[in-house]
Every structure is written in C-alpha cells, then in structure tokens.
Motif scaffolding. Structure first.
Motif, PDB file in Angstrom:
ATOM      1  N   ALA A   1     -23.724  28.642 -25.245  1.00 49.53           N
ATOM      2  CA  ALA A   1     -22.791  29.528 -25.949  1.00 49.53           C
ATOM      3  C   ALA A   1     -22.281  30.623 -25.014  1.00 49.53           C
ATOM      4  O   ALA A   1     -21.096  30.960 -25.032  1.00 49.53           O
ATOM      5  N   SER A   2     -23.169  31.180 -24.193  1.00 43.33           N
ATOM      6  CA  SER A   2     -22.750  32.225 -23.254  1.00 43.33           C
ATOM      7  C   SER A   2     -21.801  31.674 -22.207  1.00 43.33           C
ATOM      8  O   SER A   2     -20.805  32.309 -21.862  1.00 43.33           O
ATOM      9  N   ILE A   3     -22.096  30.485 -21.706  1.00 45.27           N
ATOM     10  CA  ILE A   3     -21.210  29.849 -20.722  1.00 45.27           C
ATOM     11  C   ILE A   3     -19.829  29.618 -21.335  1.00 45.27           C
ATOM     12  O   ILE A   3     -18.806  29.954 -20.722  1.00 45.27           O
ATOM     13  N   ALA A   4     -19.774  29.090 -22.540  1.00 46.94           N
ATOM     14  CA  ALA A   4     -18.489  28.844 -23.207  1.00 46.94           C
ATOM     15  C   ALA A   4     -17.735  30.153 -23.409  1.00 46.94           C
ATOM     16  O   ALA A   4     -16.520  30.222 -23.182  1.00 46.94           O
ATOM     17  N   PHE A   5     -18.436  31.204 -23.826  1.00 45.19           N
ATOM     18  CA  PHE A   5     -17.816  32.514 -24.042  1.00 45.19           C
ATOM     19  C   PHE A   5     -17.201  33.033 -22.745  1.00 45.19           C
ATOM     20  O   PHE A   5     -16.025  33.397 -22.709  1.00 45.19           O
ATOM     21  N   TYR A   6     -17.980  33.076 -21.678  1.00 39.61           N
ATOM     22  CA  TYR A   6     -17.474  33.623 -20.424  1.00 39.61           C
ATOM     23  C   TYR A   6     -16.369  32.753 -19.820  1.00 39.61           C
ATOM     24  O   TYR A   6     -15.413  33.274 -19.244  1.00 39.61           O
TER      25      TYR A   6
ATOM     26  N   GLU B   1     -14.998  41.063 -28.631  1.00 40.85           N
ATOM     27  CA  GLU B   1     -14.942  42.362 -29.303  1.00 40.85           C
ATOM     28  C   GLU B   1     -14.724  43.454 -28.256  1.00 40.85           C
ATOM     29  O   GLU B   1     -15.551  43.642 -27.365  1.00 40.85           O
ATOM     30  N   ILE B   2     -13.604  44.151 -28.360  1.00 39.58           N
ATOM     31  CA  ILE B   2     -13.347  45.299 -27.490  1.00 39.58           C
ATOM     32  C   ILE B   2     -14.007  46.501 -28.158  1.00 39.58           C
ATOM     33  O   ILE B   2     -13.646  46.856 -29.283  1.00 39.58           O
ATOM     34  N   ILE B   3     -14.980  47.097 -27.486  1.00 42.84           N
ATOM     35  CA  ILE B   3     -15.687  48.207 -28.124  1.00 42.84           C
ATOM     36  C   ILE B   3     -15.131  49.566 -27.719  1.00 42.84           C
ATOM     37  O   ILE B   3     -15.372  50.554 -28.395  1.00 42.84           O
ATOM     38  N   LYS B   4     -14.389  49.607 -26.634  1.00 42.74           N
ATOM     39  CA  LYS B   4     -13.637  50.808 -26.258  1.00 42.74           C
ATOM     40  C   LYS B   4     -12.443  50.320 -25.467  1.00 42.74           C
ATOM     41  O   LYS B   4     -12.593  49.726 -24.408  1.00 42.74           O
ATOM     42  N   ASP B   5     -11.259  50.594 -26.001  1.00 46.67           N
ATOM     43  CA  ASP B   5     -10.050  50.071 -25.365  1.00 46.67           C
ATOM     44  C   ASP B   5      -9.516  51.070 -24.348  1.00 46.67           C
ATOM     45  O   ASP B   5      -9.866  52.242 -24.353  1.00 46.67           O
ATOM     46  N   THR B   6      -8.643  50.568 -23.509  1.00 51.61           N
ATOM     47  CA  THR B   6      -8.016  51.402 -22.493  1.00 51.61           C
ATOM     48  C   THR B   6      -6.936  52.264 -23.122  1.00 51.61           C
ATOM     49  O   THR B   6      -6.343  51.901 -24.124  1.00 51.61           O
TER      50      THR B   6
ATOM     51  N   ILE C   1      -9.927  51.729 -17.941  1.00 49.20           N
ATOM     52  CA  ILE C   1     -11.111  50.910 -18.188  1.00 49.20           C
ATOM     53  C   ILE C   1     -11.130  50.502 -19.654  1.00 49.20           C
ATOM     54  O   ILE C   1     -10.731  51.282 -20.513  1.00 49.20           O
ATOM     55  N   PHE C   2     -11.570  49.283 -19.920  1.00 46.98           N
ATOM     56  CA  PHE C   2     -11.901  48.902 -21.285  1.00 46.98           C
ATOM     57  C   PHE C   2     -13.251  48.211 -21.263  1.00 46.98           C
ATOM     58  O   PHE C   2     -13.721  47.752 -20.223  1.00 46.98           O
ATOM     59  N   TYR C   3     -13.888  48.179 -22.427  1.00 40.93           N
ATOM     60  CA  TYR C   3     -15.239  47.634 -22.528  1.00 40.93           C
ATOM     61  C   TYR C   3     -15.268  46.570 -23.617  1.00 40.93           C
ATOM     62  O   TYR C   3     -14.714  46.768 -24.689  1.00 40.93           O
ATOM     63  N   PHE C   4     -15.935  45.450 -23.332  1.00 38.92           N
ATOM     64  CA  PHE C   4     -16.129  44.424 -24.343  1.00 38.92           C
ATOM     65  C   PHE C   4     -17.610  44.080 -24.440  1.00 38.92           C
ATOM     66  O   PHE C   4     -18.391  44.356 -23.536  1.00 38.92           O
ATOM     67  N   ARG C   5     -17.966  43.483 -25.571  1.00 35.17           N
ATOM     68  CA  ARG C   5     -19.349  43.077 -25.818  1.00 35.17           C
ATOM     69  C   ARG C   5     -19.431  41.555 -25.808  1.00 35.17           C
ATOM     70  O   ARG C   5     -18.582  40.882 -26.386  1.00 35.17           O
ATOM     71  N   ASP C   6     -20.471  41.031 -25.161  1.00 32.92           N
ATOM     72  CA  ASP C   6     -20.659  39.582 -25.160  1.00 32.92           C
ATOM     73  C   ASP C   6     -21.540  39.174 -26.341  1.00 32.92           C
ATOM     74  O   ASP C   6     -22.016  40.040 -27.091  1.00 32.92           O
TER      75      ASP C   6
END
Length: 137
Positions: free
Chosen positions: A14-19, A93-98, A109-114
C-alpha cells in the motif's frame, strides 16, 4: 552522509502504491529473499526506506513496542514545486498548504501525510539553495 530515514509501515504494498502515484520510484533489488524492505527514490535520488513494521520489529527488537509514525516531519526539495504540489494534492491529504507568498527564508512549503501518518514537507529546491538555508541543502 545525510540521515537515511527508514519508515516503518503497516503494508509495504500500500505504501509503495501510494508513493508511486505521487511520482516516487521504488527499488526492491537490494532486499534479501524474505525481507520486506524497499528503497524509496525521487527523480533517481534516494529519499528513504520503506520497511514492513512486522519485519522491522524482528530485525530491531528494541522497536517492538514503538507505534508506527512519529512527531516530526521529513523534507524533500523538488525542482518543479507547482507540478509536484498539483500531483500530490490529488492523491494525498495536504495538512498544511503553501501560501502564494514565501516564508522569511524565501521558501514555499506544503506538507502532506502518508498512509502511516508520516508527514513530508515539500519545498522548491532552487529557492532552498538560493536562500540563507542553502548552506544546509
């Protein structure tokens, strides 16, 4: 040598597919038979390892009671900031957008969660190198 993160994940497939859908590549050629560990690459450069949580706990028993995830974030500098933002925002999921503006060091900078809760910060590699933080890049 810079830090080489090894991310403990519930489900490596699942992590491989996500990335991969975010534009990363995965190289599993260095794993021994039966090992569930994979090298995560971005534009040919090494970023991190993805390691099955179950296998990691066997390999490093000191982590057996440690939950997946952590309080912190990893950063990745990219050449096409806007293109990467567009692609990642469609799949994560963008947890803090630019903002359209930059911070005090000239960074956007923007931040996403895996899927396992790890937070990745994405910044513009050229802006990073041109800023006062460039000496660390």
């Amino acid at each position: 040598m810079p830090f080489a993160p090894c991310l403990s994940v519930k489900d490596t497939a699942a992590s491989i597919a996500f990335y991969k859908q975010l534009g990363f590549d995965v190289d599993s050629s260095t794993a021994k038979p039966g090992d569930d560990i994979h090298m995560l690459l971005y534009q040919g450069g090494f970023c991190a390892m993805l390691y099955s949580n179950a296998d990691l706990k066997n390999w490093l028993p000191g982590l057996a009671d440690t939950p997946i995830g952590f309080a912190g974030m990893f950063y990745l500098g990219v050449d096409d900031f806007d293109g990467v933002h567009d692609r990642i925002s469609r799949h994560a999921e963008i947890i803090k957008d630019t903002d359209t503006d930059t911070d005090h060091t000239g960074q956007r900078i923007f931040y996403f969660r895996d899927p396992d809760g790890y937070v990745i910060g994405i910044n513009d590699q050229a802006a990073l190198q041109a800023s006062e933080l460039g000496k660390y890049a």
